[in-house]
Design a protein around this motif. Structure first.
Motif, mmCIF file in Angstrom:
data_model
loop_
_atom_site.group_PDB
_atom_site.id
_atom_site.type_symbol
_atom_site.label_atom_id
_atom_site.label_comp_id
_atom_site.label_asym_id
_atom_site.label_seq_id
_atom_site.Cartn_x
_atom_site.Cartn_y
_atom_site.Cartn_z
ATOM 1 N N ASP A 8 0.833 -1.195 0.000
ATOM 2 C CA ASP A 8 0.000 0.000 0.000
ATOM 3 C C ASP A 8 0.865 1.242 0.000
ATOM 4 O OD1 ASP A 8 -1.940 1.918 0.318
ATOM 5 O OD2 ASP A 8 -2.119 1.598 2.479
ATOM 6 N N LEU A 9 0.733 2.085 -1.021
ATOM 7 C CA LEU A 9 1.465 3.342 -1.070
ATOM 8 C C LEU A 9 0.731 4.474 -0.355
ATOM 9 C CD1 LEU A 9 2.748 3.436 -4.778
ATOM 10 C CD2 LEU A 9 3.950 2.664 -2.730
ATOM 11 N N LEU A 10 -0.530 4.261 -0.023
ATOM 12 C CA LEU A 10 -1.367 5.361 0.457
ATOM 13 C C LEU A 10 -1.559 5.374 1.966
ATOM 14 C CD1 LEU A 10 -4.160 5.268 -2.276
ATOM 15 C CD2 LEU A 10 -1.962 6.437 -2.312
ATOM 16 N N ALA A 11 -0.899 4.463 2.670
ATOM 17 C CA ALA A 11 -0.994 4.409 4.135
ATOM 18 C C ALA A 11 -2.440 4.285 4.599
ATOM 19 C CB ALA A 11 -0.347 5.657 4.763
ATOM 20 N N ARG A 12 -3.206 3.439 3.905
ATOM 21 C CA ARG A 12 -4.592 3.187 4.278
ATOM 22 C C ARG A 12 -4.726 1.734 4.704
ATOM 23 N NH1 ARG A 12 -8.517 5.829 -0.366
ATOM 24 N NH2 ARG A 12 -8.220 8.015 0.204
ATOM 25 N N SER A 13 -5.453 1.503 5.736
ATOM 26 C CA SER A 13 -5.691 0.138 6.181
ATOM 27 C C SER A 13 -6.593 -0.569 5.179
ATOM 28 C CB SER A 13 -6.355 0.145 7.565
ATOM 29 O OG SER A 13 -6.689 -1.159 7.973
ATOM 30 N N GLU A 14 -6.202 -1.788 4.788
ATOM 31 C CA GLU A 14 -6.996 -2.567 3.834
ATOM 32 C C GLU A 14 -7.298 -1.747 2.577
ATOM 33 O OE1 GLU A 14 -8.421 -6.070 4.474
ATOM 34 O OE2 GLU A 14 -6.489 -5.732 5.482
ATOM 35 N N ASN A 15 -6.273 -1.145 2.004
ATOM 36 C CA ASN A 15 -6.458 -0.270 0.853
ATOM 37 C C ASN A 15 -7.010 -1.039 -0.351
ATOM 38 O OD1 ASN A 15 -6.296 1.797 -1.069
ATOM 39 N ND2 ASN A 15 -4.153 1.334 -1.516
ATOM 40 N N ARG A 16 -8.157 -0.603 -0.841
ATOM 41 C CA ARG A 16 -8.762 -1.165 -2.045
ATOM 42 C C ARG A 16 -8.839 -0.124 -3.157
ATOM 43 N NH1 ARG A 16 -11.238 -3.925 2.162
ATOM 44 N NH2 ARG A 16 -11.593 -6.178 1.807
ATOM 45 N N GLY A 17 -7.949 0.880 -3.117
ATOM 46 C CA GLY A 17 -7.963 1.921 -4.121
ATOM 47 C C GLY A 17 -8.980 3.000 -3.821
ATOM 48 N N LEU A 18 -9.236 3.844 -4.801
ATOM 49 C CA LEU A 18 -10.132 4.983 -4.590
ATOM 50 C C LEU A 18 -11.114 5.113 -5.739
ATOM 51 C CD1 LEU A 18 -9.070 7.317 -6.713
ATOM 52 C CD2 LEU A 18 -7.348 7.717 -4.959
ATOM 53 N N ASN A 19 -12.125 5.920 -5.493
ATOM 54 C CA ASN A 19 -13.106 6.258 -6.520
ATOM 55 C C ASN A 19 -13.048 7.749 -6.821
ATOM 56 O OD1 ASN A 19 -14.530 3.722 -5.162
ATOM 57 N ND2 ASN A 19 -15.457 4.015 -7.184
ATOM 58 N N TYR A 20 -12.927 8.093 -8.086
ATOM 59 C CA TYR A 20 -13.185 9.470 -8.500
ATOM 60 C C TYR A 20 -14.689 9.734 -8.402
ATOM 61 C CZ TYR A 20 -8.581 10.531 -10.633
ATOM 62 O OH TYR A 20 -7.243 10.806 -10.870
#
Length: 562
Positions: free
Chosen positions: A345-357
């Motif tokens: 995970d590059l975004l330092a988020r727990s259980e990162n599943r990406g993001l939504n625009y």
């Protein structure tokens, strides 16, 4: 492996057995006149199912009069007809690129390009040179670095710039366009600080202590780039000049006669640039525009604005009839929307599943509001969750008459393959870049795991399930040369497709996506004379030989354009 014609197809090519279908009264009237140009002794691949091969073609007033045999062409030849004996050369319909960035990729609005360096000194020397060469630029704007290399250096990215350029804002677009590297001055002008919340569709990069580190992911970076370009005040002129002087001649050189601008930043004046090109008669290729849907915008105001911009005028080279939507980010930034978490995970988020625009619900709102105006949606969807949510939105909200497409489609849950055909959604893929080749799939295993990284950009799987496929470049992420894309498409085992399928993806399928398959995309009597001439028959070449193919002539509306 040599790709050869079937015996039947080769026989038709040599004997001219392919004849055109019966002509309408209008075409019969045209046929009583002599042609302006006749192309004979050619290997003409028409991209039609009923008559795929022909030997001769006649054109007049920008339209095709006849495609068929050498015997059949004779009535079209008069005293003033110019006859081109092609001596076996190949003719194809004009090629399409339905996902390209033709303004920003050749514009001098970007001041400098950053190479890949292994040291802080390498980057800083490049930054100092750029600052010296552009002393009057209000913002110093660059392009081209690789985020992985940058993050491996033993210094925060913003500090790397601050040490050599502290008093002028700097923004540098990463080569995929999905992150921006900025200095402290740029962050200050954008009012981004340690307490700032991530914007919709974006992430503010932070260090271990929670302070900004100078990397702005996805829409966080887009917002700052908008500020930089607007501050310059000359983006429209530089985009215009870049298209006329470089992009359009390069497109025609490679046989591309139609394009879709896959991201028109209309709030920055890019729509104005296209309209000026059309007004000046400067367009020599057919263009459809994908108006950017700004994630941070108020939906009601944005929908009203987008509706007001729709414009399709008969016989115009420019159409404003598409909306560019982003569902997610990209894999290497861990911002593509995934059903299961990333392994790294590059975004330092727990259980990162990406993001939504945009969420599925917001996409549904835009579909319901804008389809009645005539808009088709070009939807960026890279992760399996992004693809799934986009398909769900179309299933729920679309009227079933639109020609929406999902572009990139890098990771797809196999259970969703069949939905493309069921919903009439076009799958648009880019395989011209080496990173899309199967030999590079293993590089994604650390992020996705072996299973998810084992079938990236599954064009064969989609075709096997009945999807309509288009192939495009995403230039300048990948080369705009369509013959590289064709060569890669037919050789990327286990996701290789046939040559006929690859050509269709660049011609008739792409014309369908641009709502112009009634006038171009195949070589048939009554259609516009958009075609290209090649030295050799692609069906007789290896993939490597196809990759090296040169276009001898490009014709648009019956006029030679290169």
């Amino acid at each position: 492996m040599i790709i050869t014609l079937t015996a039947a197809a080769l026989s038709c090519t040599l004997s001219g057995c392919a004849e055109p279908p019966l002509m309408t009264e209008e075409l019969q009237s045209i046929a009583t006149q002599h042609a302006e140009q006749v192309f004979s002794n050619a290997a003409i691949y028409t991209v039609t199912k009923s008559h795929p091969w022909a030997q001769a073609m006649a054109i007049k007033n920008g339209k095709i009069m006849y495609v068929g045999s050498m015997d059949g062409i004779q009535p079209y030849i008069g005293d003033n007809t110019r006859v081109h004996d092609l001596k076996g050369k190949m003719i194809l319909p004009g090629l399409h690129d339905v996902h390209i960035h033709p303004l920003e990729s050749a514009s001098d609005a970007t001041h400098f390009t950053v190479s890949q360096y292994d040291t802080v000194a390498g980057y800083q020397d490049a930054l100092v040179r750029a600052a010296t060469e552009h002393p009057n630029a209000k913002w110093l704007i660059g392009y081209g670095h690789n985020i992985d290399t940058l993050l491996e250096l033993a210094i925060p990215p913003k500090m790397l710039i601050d040490e050599v350029i502290a008093n002028r804002p700097v923004v540098i677009m990463e080569q995929t366009s999905h992150s921006m590297w900025v200095n402290t001055k740029a962050l200050e002008l954008a009012n981004i600080h340690a307490q700032s919340r991530d914007p919709v569709g974006g992430v503010i990069g932070r260090d271990e202590l929670g302070d900004t580190d100078g990397i702005l992911y996805d829409n966080a970076g887009n917002i700052v780039m908008d500020l930089a370009m607007q501050a310059q005040g000359d983006e429209k002129l530089k985009n215009y000049d870049g298209f006329v002087e470089y992009t359009q001649p390069t497109l025609l050189k490679h046989g591309i006669t139609s394009i879709s601008d896959a991201r028109v930043y209309w709030q920055r004046g890019q729509l104005d640039t296209w309209q000026q090109l059309q007004a000046d008669g400067a367009l020599q290729v057919r263009v459809s525009l994908g108006l950017w849907a700004y994630p941070q915008a108020n939906d009601e105001r944005q929908i009203r604005a987008l509706k007001s911009m729709y414009n399709v005028t008969p016989d115009s080279m420019l159409k404003i009839d598409q909306i560019k939507f982003y569902m997610d980010g990209i894999l290497i930034n861990t911002t593509a929307a995934m059903k299961a978490p990333y392994h790294i995970d590059l975004l330092a988020r727990s259980e990162n599943r990406g993001l939504n625009y945009f969420t599925q619900a917001r996409l549904e709102k835009y579909l319901k509001a804008l389809e009645p105006s005539g808009f088709d949606f070009n939807i960026h969807a890279i992760g399996d969750r992004g693809v799934h949510e986009a398909l769900n939105a179309i299933s729920t909200a679309s009227n079933g008459k639109a020609r929406h497409r999902l572009t990139h489609v890098e990771v797809i849950d196999p259970s969703d393959y069949k939905k493309f055909a069921e919903l009439g959604v076009i799958a648009d893929a880019q395989v011209a870049g080496e990173f899309a080749q199967p030999s590079h799939w293993q590089e994604m295993q650390s992020l996705l795991g072996r299973k998810r990284a084992g079938s990236l950009v599954p064009i064969k799987g989609l075709l096997d399930h009945g999807a309509m496929l288009t192939l495009s470049s995403d230039w300048n992420v990948s080369t705009l040369n369509p013959f590289v894309g064709i060569a890669n498409a037919i050789s990327r085992q286990p996701e290789a497709i046939s040559l006929a399928q690859a050509i269709a993806a660049y011609t008739i399928n792409a014309a369908y996506a641009m709502r112009q398959d009634d006038i171009v995309g195949s070589l048939e009597a009554g259609k516009q004379a958009d075609f290209i001439i090649l030295q050799n028959n692609l069906f007789e070449l290896t993939a490597e030989e196809i990759k090296a193919t040169k276009v001898e002539q490009t014709w648009v509306n019956g006029k030679r354009r290169n």
